[in-house]
Design a protein around this motif. Structure first.
Motif, short mmCIF file in Angstrom:
data_model
loop_
_atom_site.label_atom_id
_atom_site.label_comp_id
_atom_site.label_asym_id
_atom_site.label_seq_id
_atom_site.Cartn_x
_atom_site.Cartn_y
_atom_site.Cartn_z
N VAL A 85 -5.75 7.82 -11.39
CA VAL A 85 -5.51 6.94 -12.53
C VAL A 85 -4.85 5.66 -12.03
O VAL A 85 -4.39 5.56 -10.89
CB VAL A 85 -4.62 7.63 -13.59
CG1 VAL A 85 -5.32 8.84 -14.16
CG2 VAL A 85 -3.25 7.99 -13.01
N LEU A 86 -4.83 4.67 -12.89
CA LEU A 86 -4.33 3.35 -12.52
C LEU A 86 -2.86 3.40 -12.12
O LEU A 86 -2.02 3.98 -12.81
CB LEU A 86 -4.50 2.40 -13.70
CG LEU A 86 -3.97 0.98 -13.50
CD1 LEU A 86 -4.75 0.26 -12.39
CD2 LEU A 86 -4.07 0.20 -14.82
N ASP A 87 -2.57 2.78 -10.98
CA ASP A 87 -1.20 2.61 -10.50
C ASP A 87 -1.04 1.14 -10.14
O ASP A 87 -1.52 0.69 -9.10
CB ASP A 87 -0.95 3.50 -9.28
CG ASP A 87 0.46 3.34 -8.72
OD1 ASP A 87 1.26 2.56 -9.30
OD2 ASP A 87 0.76 3.97 -7.68
N LEU A 88 -0.40 0.38 -11.00
CA LEU A 88 -0.26 -1.06 -10.76
C LEU A 88 0.47 -1.34 -9.45
O LEU A 88 0.20 -2.35 -8.80
CB LEU A 88 0.47 -1.72 -11.92
CG LEU A 88 -0.27 -1.77 -13.26
CD1 LEU A 88 0.59 -2.43 -14.33
CD2 LEU A 88 -1.60 -2.50 -13.12
N ASP A 89 1.34 -0.45 -9.06
CA ASP A 89 2.08 -0.66 -7.81
C ASP A 89 1.20 -0.47 -6.58
O ASP A 89 1.60 -0.82 -5.47
CB ASP A 89 3.27 0.30 -7.73
CG ASP A 89 4.34 -0.03 -8.76
OD1 ASP A 89 4.49 -1.22 -9.11
OD2 ASP A 89 5.02 0.91 -9.23
N ALA A 90 0.00 0.09 -6.76
CA ALA A 90 -0.92 0.30 -5.64
C ALA A 90 -1.81 -0.91 -5.39
O ALA A 90 -2.53 -0.97 -4.39
CB ALA A 90 -1.78 1.53 -5.88
N LEU A 91 -1.76 -1.89 -6.29
CA LEU A 91 -2.60 -3.07 -6.15
C LEU A 91 -1.98 -4.07 -5.18
O LEU A 91 -0.75 -4.11 -5.00
CB LEU A 91 -2.82 -3.74 -7.51
CG LEU A 91 -3.46 -2.89 -8.60
CD1 LEU A 91 -3.65 -3.73 -9.87
CD2 LEU A 91 -4.78 -2.30 -8.15
N SER A 92 -2.83 -4.88 -4.57
CA SER A 92 -2.33 -5.96 -3.72
C SER A 92 -1.64 -7.02 -4.60
O SER A 92 -1.68 -6.94 -5.83
CB SER A 92 -3.48 -6.60 -2.95
OG SER A 92 -4.44 -7.15 -3.84
N SER A 93 -1.02 -7.99 -3.97
CA SER A 93 -0.31 -9.06 -4.68
C SER A 93 0.72 -8.50 -5.65
O SER A 93 0.65 -8.70 -6.87
CB SER A 93 -1.30 -9.96 -5.44
OG SER A 93 -2.28 -10.50 -4.59
N PRO A 94 1.73 -7.79 -5.14
CA PRO A 94 2.71 -7.14 -6.03
C PRO A 94 3.50 -8.12 -6.89
O PRO A 94 4.06 -7.71 -7.91
CB PRO A 94 3.62 -6.39 -5.06
CG PRO A 94 3.43 -7.06 -3.72
CD PRO A 94 2.01 -7.49 -3.71
N GLY A 95 3.54 -9.40 -6.50
CA GLY A 95 4.24 -10.37 -7.33
C GLY A 95 3.61 -10.54 -8.71
O GLY A 95 4.25 -11.06 -9.63
N LEU A 96 2.36 -10.10 -8.85
CA LEU A 96 1.67 -10.21 -10.13
C LEU A 96 1.91 -9.00 -11.03
O LEU A 96 1.47 -9.00 -12.19
CB LEU A 96 0.17 -10.37 -9.91
CG LEU A 96 -0.29 -11.58 -9.10
CD1 LEU A 96 -1.81 -11.55 -8.94
CD2 LEU A 96 0.15 -12.88 -9.74
N THR A 97 2.58 -7.98 -10.53
CA THR A 97 2.71 -6.72 -11.27
C THR A 97 3.33 -6.89 -12.66
O THR A 97 2.81 -6.33 -13.64
CB THR A 97 3.51 -5.69 -10.46
OG1 THR A 97 2.81 -5.44 -9.23
CG2 THR A 97 3.64 -4.38 -11.22
#
Length: 245
Positions: free
Chosen positions: A19-31
């Protein structure tokens, strides 16, 4: 080289995956902004007038309904989820390991939901365009502008930016003057007269993207190098690269 792509309207829903994990995406400044836009999209998609707010027809009701479950549906790498005409031609999911590494380093998808993602970022299929005025967030392009500038300005500094985005996504981030920014147009020449192609433009931009990722030569470093690489593809459709103003 930095290749900027728009997301495709057509997307493939992953059958399985985390499932979606926003912390797993690149560019963490956009979280933080990703979370705000995501939550607003989930809430808006549950409204009776969701299709009207999101600017989609009634035939896409299932995709709007899927937005409500974005926190719980499976994800897959973006290169598998985006499946429109441009992505079919680019074949980001059909690259050799070396070309896939090049894509991960150089390709960025500018998105109304995620801001920007790489081909390997795990995302679910969703329905949201950059031109949307999303309740709780506002017009998405202005909402993303400062966050994307903080994320992408340094990455583009001194580099060739190959821009395959449409106007709606260009409005969210403009490459800095320190970059060699090239907007890609697709032209056809008939009897010596050139005209802008719209119907096949997405396909041709995808072909160019794949060519840049798979050709043996080093990636172009400036507009002249990009023009030479695009010239290798000239056939019945003429690729023209135009320096952005």
């Amino acid at each position: 080289m930095l290749v900027l792509l728009p997301p495709s309207e057509g997307k493939t829903s992953p059958a399985r995956g985390p499932v979606l994990d926003l912390d797993a995406l690149s560019s963490p400044g956009l979280t933080p902004l990703r979370r705000k836009v995501l939550d607003a999209l989930v809430e808006t998609s549950g409204r009776p007038d969701a299709a009207d707010v999101l600017g989609v027809g009634a035939s896409l009701g299932d995709e709007v309904a899927r937005n409500v479950r974005l926190h719980e549906v499976p994800t897959a790498p973006a290169r598998r989820v985006y499946s429109g005409v441009l992505y079919a031609a680019a074949g980001l999911d059909r690259l050799t390991p070396a070309a896939r590494r090049r894509a991960q380093e150089s390709v960025r998808v500018v998105s109304g939901l995620w801001g920007v993602v790489t081909p390997e970022d795990p995302i679910p299929a969703y329905r949201l365009s950059m031109g949307t005025d999303l309740p709780g967030v506002g017009a998405l392009a202005p909402a993303w502008r400062s966050a994307l500038a903080a994320e992408l300005d340094d990455a583009a500094d001194g580099r060739l930016v190959v821009d395959c985005r449409s106007a709606a996504y260009l409005a969210a981030w403009h490459p800095p003057r320190s970059s060699d920014w090239v907007a890609v147009r697709v032209l056809r020449e008939v009897d010596g007269v050139r005209s802008v192609v719209s119907h096949h433009a997405k396909h041709t931009r995808g072909v160019l993207t794949r060519h840049l990722l798979t050709r043996r030569a080093r990636p172009p470093r400036d507009a002249a190098g990009l023009a030479a690489a695009a010239g290798e593809l000239v056939g019945d459709a003429l690729l023209a690269v135009e320096l952005g103003p």
